[in-house]
Design a protein around this motif. Sequence first.
Motif, PDB file in Angstrom:
ATOM      1  N   GLU A  70      -3.747  -0.198 -13.416  1.00  0.00           N
ATOM      2  CA  GLU A  70      -5.001   0.508 -13.634  1.00  0.00           C
ATOM      3  C   GLU A  70      -5.455   0.995 -12.285  1.00  0.00           C
ATOM      4  N   ARG A  73      -6.943   4.826 -12.069  1.00  0.00           N
ATOM      5  CA  ARG A  73      -8.148   4.895 -12.780  1.00  0.00           C
ATOM      6  C   ARG A  73      -9.324   4.175 -11.653  1.00  0.00           C
ATOM      7  N   GLU A  74      -9.195   2.941 -11.341  1.00  0.00           N
ATOM      8  CA  GLU A  74     -10.245   2.169 -10.645  1.00  0.00           C
ATOM      9  C   GLU A  74     -10.241   2.919  -9.133  1.00  0.00           C
TER      10      GLU A  74
END
Length: 93
Positions: A70, A73-74
Motif C-alpha cells: 500500500e 496509496r499511503e
Amino acid sequence: MKAVTGNRLDDGVVVYLADDDHWTSDLASAARFEDGDAKDVLAAAQKRVKEIADAYLIEVDDSGAPAGRETLRETIRKDGPTVRLDLGYQAKA
C-alpha cells in the motif's frame, strides 16, 4: 511494523496515532507497533469515533515511511493530490 491511521473528523486530515496516544498529521511521528500488538491498539483506536473516521493499520518501515503493497496509496494520502501541486499538503511548502 504497523501504524494506525485514519481521518480526523473535524477537517478530514489524514492522521496517525502517536506514542502519546494523540493524533498527529506527521507519519514520521506515528507510533510503530509489532504485528501482535497492533491489533489491540487498532481496536482501541476504532472506538474513538468522536475523533477519527476509518481507523486501520498500515505497514511502515523503521523510519516511519509507508511500506508494503500500500506504499503508493499511503504516500498519496500523506502528501496530498498528485494532479495539482497548488492544492493539498504540498501547497503549504
